[in-house]
Design a protein around this motif. Structure first.
Motif, PDB file in Angstrom:
ATOM      1  N   ALA A 149       0.807  -1.215   0.000  1.00  0.00           N
ATOM      2  CA  ALA A 149       0.000   0.000   0.000  1.00  0.00           C
ATOM      3  C   ALA A 149       0.843   1.268   0.000  1.00  0.00           C
ATOM      4  O   ALA A 149       0.516   2.243  -0.686  1.00  0.00           O
ATOM      5  N   PHE A 150       1.947   1.263   0.778  1.00  0.00           N
ATOM      6  CA  PHE A 150       2.693   2.511   0.976  1.00  0.00           C
ATOM      7  C   PHE A 150       4.141   2.454   0.508  1.00  0.00           C
ATOM      8  O   PHE A 150       4.896   3.414   0.707  1.00  0.00           O
ATOM      9  N   HIS A 151       4.541   1.351  -0.099  1.00  0.00           N
ATOM     10  CA  HIS A 151       5.873   1.215  -0.694  1.00  0.00           C
ATOM     11  C   HIS A 151       6.997   1.442   0.331  1.00  0.00           C
ATOM     12  O   HIS A 151       8.033   2.029   0.015  1.00  0.00           O
ATOM     13  N   GLN A 152       6.790   0.994   1.556  1.00  0.00           N
ATOM     14  CA  GLN A 152       7.814   1.028   2.589  1.00  0.00           C
ATOM     15  C   GLN A 152       7.458   0.004   3.660  1.00  0.00           C
ATOM     16  O   GLN A 152       6.297  -0.401   3.781  1.00  0.00           O
ATOM     17  N   THR A 153       8.453  -0.409   4.428  1.00  0.00           N
ATOM     18  CA  THR A 153       8.192  -1.358   5.502  1.00  0.00           C
ATOM     19  C   THR A 153       7.573  -0.641   6.695  1.00  0.00           C
ATOM     20  O   THR A 153       7.669   0.587   6.825  1.00  0.00           O
ATOM     21  N   ILE A 154       6.970  -1.410   7.579  1.00  0.00           N
ATOM     22  CA  ILE A 154       6.388  -0.816   8.784  1.00  0.00           C
ATOM     23  C   ILE A 154       7.493  -0.220   9.655  1.00  0.00           C
ATOM     24  O   ILE A 154       7.316   0.866  10.234  1.00  0.00           O
ATOM     25  N   THR A 155       8.640  -0.902   9.735  1.00  0.00           N
ATOM     26  CA  THR A 155       9.755  -0.356  10.523  1.00  0.00           C
ATOM     27  C   THR A 155      10.196   0.992   9.976  1.00  0.00           C
ATOM     28  O   THR A 155      10.420   1.946  10.748  1.00  0.00           O
ATOM     29  N   ASP A 156      10.312   1.115   8.651  1.00  0.00           N
ATOM     30  CA  ASP A 156      10.681   2.398   8.050  1.00  0.00           C
ATOM     31  C   ASP A 156       9.635   3.462   8.333  1.00  0.00           C
ATOM     32  O   ASP A 156       9.967   4.629   8.577  1.00  0.00           O
ATOM     33  N   ALA A 157       8.359   3.072   8.300  1.00  0.00           N
ATOM     34  CA  ALA A 157       7.282   4.027   8.577  1.00  0.00           C
ATOM     35  C   ALA A 157       7.349   4.532  10.016  1.00  0.00           C
ATOM     36  O   ALA A 157       7.147   5.714  10.284  1.00  0.00           O
ATOM     37  N   ILE A 158       7.641   3.635  10.953  1.00  0.00           N
ATOM     38  CA  ILE A 158       7.772   4.027  12.361  1.00  0.00           C
ATOM     39  C   ILE A 158       8.944   4.991  12.526  1.00  0.00           C
ATOM     40  O   ILE A 158       8.829   6.034  13.185  1.00  0.00           O
ATOM     41  N   HIS A 159      10.080   4.644  11.917  1.00  0.00           N
ATOM     42  CA  HIS A 159      11.253   5.522  11.998  1.00  0.00           C
ATOM     43  C   HIS A 159      10.954   6.896  11.402  1.00  0.00           C
ATOM     44  O   HIS A 159      11.328   7.926  11.967  1.00  0.00           O
ATOM     45  N   ARG A 160      10.288   6.902  10.259  1.00  0.00           N
ATOM     46  CA  ARG A 160       9.999   8.175   9.600  1.00  0.00           C
ATOM     47  C   ARG A 160       9.074   9.042  10.444  1.00  0.00           C
ATOM     48  O   ARG A 160       9.260  10.253  10.550  1.00  0.00           O
ATOM     49  N   GLN A 161       8.062   8.436  11.056  1.00  0.00           N
ATOM     50  CA  GLN A 161       7.149   9.195  11.904  1.00  0.00           C
ATOM     51  C   GLN A 161       7.888   9.764  13.106  1.00  0.00           C
ATOM     52  O   GLN A 161       7.658  10.915  13.517  1.00  0.00           O
ATOM     53  N   ARG A 162       8.774   8.979  13.695  1.00  0.00           N
ATOM     54  CA  ARG A 162       9.539   9.449  14.851  1.00  0.00           C
ATOM     55  C   ARG A 162      10.501  10.568  14.464  1.00  0.00           C
ATOM     56  O   ARG A 162      10.656  11.552  15.199  1.00  0.00           O
ATOM     57  N   VAL A 163      11.140  10.432  13.310  1.00  0.00           N
ATOM     58  CA  VAL A 163      12.061  11.470  12.848  1.00  0.00           C
ATOM     59  C   VAL A 163      11.305  12.764  12.556  1.00  0.00           C
ATOM     60  O   VAL A 163      11.779  13.854  12.887  1.00  0.00           O
ATOM     61  N   LEU A 164      10.130  12.652  11.955  1.00  0.00           N
ATOM     62  CA  LEU A 164       9.327  13.848  11.675  1.00  0.00           C
ATOM     63  C   LEU A 164       8.994  14.593  12.962  1.00  0.00           C
ATOM     64  O   LEU A 164       9.102  15.820  13.038  1.00  0.00           O
ATOM     65  N   GLN A 165       8.597  13.856  13.995  1.00  0.00           N
ATOM     66  CA  GLN A 165       8.274  14.487  15.270  1.00  0.00           C
ATOM     67  C   GLN A 165       9.527  15.095  15.896  1.00  0.00           C
ATOM     68  O   GLN A 165       9.476  16.183  16.482  1.00  0.00           O
ATOM     69  N   ALA A 166      10.658  14.411  15.762  1.00  0.00           N
ATOM     70  CA  ALA A 166      11.914  14.956  16.290  1.00  0.00           C
ATOM     71  C   ALA A 166      12.275  16.256  15.587  1.00  0.00           C
ATOM     72  O   ALA A 166      12.751  17.209  16.223  1.00  0.00           O
ATOM     73  N   GLU A 167      12.055  16.319  14.276  1.00  0.00           N
ATOM     74  CA  GLU A 167      12.320  17.548  13.526  1.00  0.00           C
ATOM     75  C   GLU A 167      11.482  18.704  14.067  1.00  0.00           C
ATOM     76  O   GLU A 167      11.987  19.825  14.258  1.00  0.00           O
ATOM     77  N   LYS A 168      10.207  18.442  14.312  1.00  0.00           N
ATOM     78  CA  LYS A 168       9.326  19.480  14.837  1.00  0.00           C
ATOM     79  C   LYS A 168       9.813  19.966  16.196  1.00  0.00           C
ATOM     80  O   LYS A 168       9.827  21.172  16.473  1.00  0.00           O
ATOM     81  N   MET A 169      10.208  19.039  17.050  1.00  0.00           N
ATOM     82  CA  MET A 169      10.655  19.412  18.391  1.00  0.00           C
ATOM     83  C   MET A 169      11.977  20.172  18.348  1.00  0.00           C
ATOM     84  O   MET A 169      12.203  21.086  19.143  1.00  0.00           O
ATOM     85  N   LEU A 170      12.851  19.807  17.418  1.00  0.00           N
ATOM     86  CA  LEU A 170      14.124  20.510  17.291  1.00  0.00           C
ATOM     87  C   LEU A 170      13.915  21.976  16.918  1.00  0.00           C
ATOM     88  O   LEU A 170      14.680  22.853  17.325  1.00  0.00           O
ATOM     89  N   LEU A 171      12.871  22.242  16.122  1.00  0.00           N
ATOM     90  CA  LEU A 171      12.622  23.603  15.670  1.00  0.00           C
ATOM     91  C   LEU A 171      11.760  24.415  16.623  1.00  0.00           C
ATOM     92  O   LEU A 171      11.871  25.644  16.666  1.00  0.00           O
ATOM     93  N   THR A 172      10.897  23.758  17.374  1.00  0.00           N
ATOM     94  CA  THR A 172       9.900  24.503  18.143  1.00  0.00           C
ATOM     95  C   THR A 172      10.035  24.376  19.654  1.00  0.00           C
ATOM     96  O   THR A 172       9.488  25.199  20.382  1.00  0.00           O
ATOM     97  N   ASP A 173      10.724  23.353  20.149  1.00  0.00           N
ATOM     98  CA  ASP A 173      10.809  23.132  21.593  1.00  0.00           C
ATOM     99  C   ASP A 173      12.242  23.295  22.096  1.00  0.00           C
ATOM    100  O   ASP A 173      13.196  22.989  21.398  1.00  0.00           O
ATOM    101  N   ALA A 174      12.363  23.776  23.321  1.00  0.00           N
ATOM    102  CA  ALA A 174      13.689  23.909  23.945  1.00  0.00           C
ATOM    103  C   ALA A 174      13.974  22.667  24.778  1.00  0.00           C
ATOM    104  O   ALA A 174      14.183  22.730  25.990  1.00  0.00           O
ATOM    105  N   CYS A 175      13.968  21.515  24.113  1.00  0.00           N
ATOM    106  CA  CYS A 175      14.176  20.238  24.799  1.00  0.00           C
ATOM    107  C   CYS A 175      15.583  19.726  24.535  1.00  0.00           C
ATOM    108  O   CYS A 175      16.188  19.995  23.492  1.00  0.00           O
TER     109      CYS A 175
END
Length: 274
Positions: free
Chosen positions: A204-230
């Motif tokens: 359906a999505f041309h990627q493995t579930i593990t890759d999808a999990i990693h990508r979702q986590r990286v996307l959230q990390a990107e948001k936090m790097l730009l917007t949060d002082a964590c």
């Protein structure tokens, strides 16, 4: 030295990133150029002539030149979208028809891989920082358009149980990425075989579930790097990574930079909030 001349069907004017402060609305205007909009978060509501578009996260909108468009209501607090102005060129030979076939995509649609489109826009903004205009801007725009040409409907196909299962798994990944999830844990939640789930997800999505999990986590990390002082330790914990070292490894594999280098680079993005 190797020299090559390329004629592309588009010419980029400029682009940027809009982040809402919860104030104001999109102005009324008529442009001579095309405007391509992609919403990362929130909902942008625009009216072009007599048609109203509500563009949600993961969706794109193409505004036509010489048509009046205006915002409907004030900008939502959580709104964040990329915008890009461009012109179409008329090429004299058969190559023009081949190139223009890339531009066939719906005026308003949802893309298959929003995170990849976001990464292309970020690459565009970074390339735009160069003093001289680079053909890379047009090439990146064509890549974005190619992604929009495979836009998908919001509706999950009801006549295919495997595809429906893959969509359910994707929704779980988007809401549970901060937890210890895997193909096996998702399969248990969805009451199916893990191998089968992995196959239908990849189909359906041309990627493995593990890759999808990693990508979702990286996307959230990107948001936090730009917007949060964590700290990186806090980001790792809140994004579902085992530790800071694992965060750095997966992040670098995904975007080609360490979290610190990525944050430093993208602080140069063209950002407007009015």
């Amino acid at each position: 030295m190797f020299d090559i001349s390329l004629s592309l069907p588009v010419h980029v004017q400029n682009g940027g990133l809009f982040i809402s402060r919860g104030l104001g609305r999109h102005p009324q205007r008529v442009l001579n150029s095309w405007e391509l909009i992609f919403v990362e978060t929130g909902t942008l509501t625009l009216k072009e002539e007599d048609t109203v578009f509500s563009v949600n996260a993961g969706e794109s909108l193409l505004l036509w030149p010489h048509r009046k468009h205006v915002g409907v209501g004030n900008f939502p607090q959580d709104l964040k979208f990329y915008w890009l102005h461009f012109e179409l060129r008329h090429l004299p030979d058969q190559a023009a028809d081949d190139c223009l076939s890339l531009l066939s995509f719906p005026q308003h649609g949802k893309v298959r891989d929003p995170q990849y489109v976001i990464s292309l826009f970020r690459q565009f903004l970074n390339e735009q920082e160069a003093i001289t205009h680079s053909i890379a801007l047009e090439l990146i725009l064509l890549l974005i358009m190619q992604q929009l040409s495979v836009a998908v409907s919001d509706a999950t196909p009801a006549d295919n149980s495997g595809i429906a299962l893959a969509y359910k798994a994707r929704q779980l990944i988007r809401t549970q990425y901060h937890l210890k999830i895997s193909t096996s844990t998702l399969a248990r939640q969805l009451h199916c075989n893990a191998d089968y789930l992995g196959r239908v997800y990849r189909r359906a999505f041309h990627q493995t579930i593990t890759d999808a999990i990693h990508r979702q986590r990286v996307l959230q990390a990107e948001k936090m790097l730009l917007t949060d002082a964590c700290s990186l330790s806090e980001i790792a914990q809140r994004c579902g990574f085992q530790d800071v070292g694992y965060l750095r490894k997966i992040f670098r594999n995904a975007v080609g930079l360490t979290p610190a280098a990525w944050k430093k680079r993208y602080c140069k993005e063209h950002i407007n909030s009015d």
